[in-house]
Design a protein around this motif. Structure first.
Motif, PDB file in Angstrom:
ATOM      1  N   ASP A 236      70.271  19.626 -21.517  1.00  0.00           N
ATOM      2  CA  ASP A 236      71.619  20.258 -21.555  1.00  0.00           C
ATOM      3  C   ASP A 236      71.894  21.196 -20.450  1.00  0.00           C
ATOM      4  OD1 ASP A 236      73.955  20.908 -22.760  1.00  0.00           O
ATOM      5  OD2 ASP A 236      73.112  21.620 -24.425  1.00  0.00           O
ATOM      6  N   MET A 237      70.942  22.069 -19.983  1.00  0.00           N
ATOM      7  CA  MET A 237      71.332  23.166 -19.101  1.00  0.00           C
ATOM      8  C   MET A 237      71.176  22.689 -17.665  1.00  0.00           C
ATOM      9  SD  MET A 237      72.332  26.002 -20.977  1.00  0.00           S
ATOM     10  CE  MET A 237      73.197  24.739 -21.949  1.00  0.00           C
ATOM     11  N   PHE A 238      70.240  21.733 -17.226  1.00  0.00           N
ATOM     12  CA  PHE A 238      69.842  21.417 -15.922  1.00  0.00           C
ATOM     13  C   PHE A 238      70.165  19.952 -15.599  1.00  0.00           C
ATOM     14  CE2 PHE A 238      67.426  24.961 -16.805  1.00  0.00           C
ATOM     15  CZ  PHE A 238      67.722  25.832 -15.732  1.00  0.00           C
ATOM     16  N   GLY A 239      70.391  19.025 -16.664  1.00  0.00           N
ATOM     17  CA  GLY A 239      70.661  17.590 -16.521  1.00  0.00           C
ATOM     18  C   GLY A 239      69.381  16.948 -16.223  1.00  0.00           C
ATOM     19  N   ILE A 240      68.289  17.091 -16.443  1.00  0.00           N
ATOM     20  CA  ILE A 240      66.929  16.604 -16.437  1.00  0.00           C
ATOM     21  C   ILE A 240      66.865  15.428 -17.416  1.00  0.00           C
ATOM     22  CG2 ILE A 240      64.673  16.709 -16.435  1.00  0.00           C
ATOM     23  CD1 ILE A 240      64.905  19.495 -15.084  1.00  0.00           C
ATOM     24  N   ILE A 241      66.525  14.191 -17.049  1.00  0.00           N
ATOM     25  CA  ILE A 241      66.472  13.122 -18.159  1.00  0.00           C
ATOM     26  C   ILE A 241      65.140  13.035 -18.429  1.00  0.00           C
ATOM     27  CG2 ILE A 241      67.127  10.775 -18.419  1.00  0.00           C
ATOM     28  CD1 ILE A 241      69.663  12.251 -17.676  1.00  0.00           C
ATOM     29  N   TYR A 242      64.964  13.213 -19.921  1.00  0.00           N
ATOM     30  CA  TYR A 242      63.437  13.010 -20.321  1.00  0.00           C
ATOM     31  C   TYR A 242      63.397  11.626 -20.903  1.00  0.00           C
ATOM     32  CZ  TYR A 242      62.742  17.822 -19.207  1.00  0.00           C
ATOM     33  OH  TYR A 242      62.780  19.012 -18.515  1.00  0.00           O
ATOM     34  N   GLU A 243      62.833  10.734 -19.762  1.00  0.00           N
ATOM     35  CA  GLU A 243      62.819   9.181 -20.460  1.00  0.00           C
ATOM     36  C   GLU A 243      61.895   9.150 -21.782  1.00  0.00           C
ATOM     37  OE1 GLU A 243      63.914   6.898 -16.458  1.00  0.00           O
ATOM     38  OE2 GLU A 243      61.879   7.837 -16.542  1.00  0.00           O
ATOM     39  N   GLY A 244      62.487   8.402 -22.896  1.00  0.00           N
ATOM     40  CA  GLY A 244      61.676   8.117 -23.762  1.00  0.00           C
ATOM     41  C   GLY A 244      61.958   8.947 -24.690  1.00  0.00           C
ATOM     42  N   HIS A 245      62.592  10.142 -24.797  1.00  0.00           N
ATOM     43  CA  HIS A 245      62.833  11.409 -25.823  1.00  0.00           C
ATOM     44  C   HIS A 245      63.605  10.495 -26.813  1.00  0.00           C
ATOM     45  CE1 HIS A 245      64.381  14.489 -27.754  1.00  0.00           C
ATOM     46  NE2 HIS A 245      63.413  15.406 -27.208  1.00  0.00           N
ATOM     47  N   PRO A 246      63.223  10.851 -28.162  1.00  0.00           N
ATOM     48  CA  PRO A 246      63.924  10.136 -29.247  1.00  0.00           C
ATOM     49  C   PRO A 246      65.400  10.506 -29.537  1.00  0.00           C
ATOM     50  CG  PRO A 246      62.343  12.004 -30.125  1.00  0.00           C
ATOM     51  CD  PRO A 246      62.276  11.807 -28.671  1.00  0.00           C
ATOM     52  N   SER A 247      65.728  11.738 -29.113  1.00  0.00           N
ATOM     53  CA  SER A 247      67.164  11.915 -29.503  1.00  0.00           C
ATOM     54  C   SER A 247      67.658  13.077 -28.356  1.00  0.00           C
ATOM     55  CB  SER A 247      67.231  12.710 -30.613  1.00  0.00           C
ATOM     56  OG  SER A 247      68.449  13.108 -30.992  1.00  0.00           O
ATOM     57  N   LEU A 248      67.809  12.616 -27.110  1.00  0.00           N
ATOM     58  CA  LEU A 248      68.100  13.432 -25.926  1.00  0.00           C
ATOM     59  C   LEU A 248      69.681  13.697 -25.766  1.00  0.00           C
ATOM     60  CD1 LEU A 248      66.870  14.899 -23.401  1.00  0.00           C
ATOM     61  CD2 LEU A 248      67.217  12.831 -22.129  1.00  0.00           C
ATOM     62  N   LYS A 249      70.086  14.733 -26.379  1.00  0.00           N
ATOM     63  CA  LYS A 249      71.694  14.802 -26.275  1.00  0.00           C
ATOM     64  C   LYS A 249      71.854  16.511 -26.177  1.00  0.00           C
ATOM     65  CE  LYS A 249      71.643  14.573 -31.400  1.00  0.00           C
ATOM     66  NZ  LYS A 249      72.509  14.005 -32.458  1.00  0.00           N
ATOM     67  N   ARG A 250      72.784  16.667 -26.076  1.00  0.00           N
ATOM     68  CA  ARG A 250      73.034  18.316 -25.790  1.00  0.00           C
ATOM     69  C   ARG A 250      72.833  19.158 -27.097  1.00  0.00           C
ATOM     70  NH1 ARG A 250      75.664  20.076 -21.219  1.00  0.00           N
ATOM     71  NH2 ARG A 250      76.667  18.506 -19.846  1.00  0.00           N
ATOM     72  N   ILE A 251      72.192  20.294 -26.996  1.00  0.00           N
ATOM     73  CA  ILE A 251      71.608  21.079 -28.076  1.00  0.00           C
ATOM     74  C   ILE A 251      72.458  22.430 -28.136  1.00  0.00           C
ATOM     75  CG2 ILE A 251      69.855  22.128 -26.770  1.00  0.00           C
ATOM     76  CD1 ILE A 251      68.176  21.649 -29.263  1.00  0.00           C
ATOM     77  N   LEU A 252      72.931  22.852 -27.052  1.00  0.00           N
ATOM     78  CA  LEU A 252      73.583  24.218 -26.768  1.00  0.00           C
ATOM     79  C   LEU A 252      74.946  24.155 -26.293  1.00  0.00           C
ATOM     80  CD1 LEU A 252      70.891  26.170 -24.978  1.00  0.00           C
ATOM     81  CD2 LEU A 252      71.418  26.228 -27.289  1.00  0.00           C
ATOM     82  N   MET A 253      75.501  23.047 -25.603  1.00  0.00           N
ATOM     83  CA  MET A 253      76.877  22.853 -25.085  1.00  0.00           C
ATOM     84  C   MET A 253      77.457  22.011 -26.050  1.00  0.00           C
ATOM     85  SD  MET A 253      76.655  25.310 -22.804  1.00  0.00           S
ATOM     86  CE  MET A 253      78.214  25.288 -22.045  1.00  0.00           C
TER      87      MET A 253
END
Length: 173
Positions: free
Chosen positions: A131-148
């Motif tokens: 969310d803050m830096f735009g780093i893609i964590y491949e394989g994460h089960p729910s990679l979506k914004r958390i603060l913004m």
């Protein structure tokens, strides 16, 4: 002339490998030791494509607790860094072993495998780094914004981020 000779004879400081770094090397994991942090904990530089094998080996070696995962921007035009603070918890240690892993990523395509499947504590921490830096964590089960908000443009903690002139808050009344 003497000044030029001084410049050419100065070498980069030698970084001595720590306990964990020596263990990794003895088990065939090539890496770059980066010295110690301010707390005296060893820092190891890991390539993004090797993070999962390193993390799995460290977990098997006893680093069963991920104390923290985060990210930072090394500066405009420089790399983004995803870091991992790992701890080896055991009943018979006065002070647990610790190690810091750092993965340096290009700004234009910052992708690294998720360690969520090794340490579940990475879940929201990787989402925050995304969310803050735009780093893609491949394989994460729910990679979506958390603060913004989901429709936010850009990544606010990047040092080259340009703040929007105005952002309308929805349902703020």
């Amino acid at each position: 002339m003497a000044e030029e000779e001084t410049k050419t004879t100065e070498a980069a400081p030698i970084v001595e490998a720590g306990k964990t770094s020596k263990w990794l090397t003895s088990n065939g994991f090539e890496h770059e030791p980066m010295g110690l942090d301010a707390s005296g904990v060893e820092i190891i530089k890991v390539d993004a494509e090797l993070l999962i094998p390193f993390a799995t080996a460290l977990y098997a070696y006893g680093f069963n607790y991920m104390q923290c995962q985060g990210a930072y921007d090394a500066g405009p035009g420089q790399e983004l860094v995803s870091f991992y603070h790992l701890t080896k918890l055991s009943d018979n240690a006065d002070r647990p072993d610790e190690v810091r892993l750092k993965v340096f990523l290009p700004r234009n395509n910052p992708k690294v495998p998720s360690v969520y499947w090794i340490w579940k504590a990475a879940d929201w921490q990787e989402r925050e780094s995304f969310d803050m830096f735009g780093i893609i964590y491949e394989g994460h089960p729910s990679l979506k914004r958390i603060l913004m908000p989901e429709d936010w443009q850009g990544f606010p903690l990047r040092k080259d981020y340009v703040s929007q002139d105005f952002y309308e808050l929805q349902d703020a009344h």
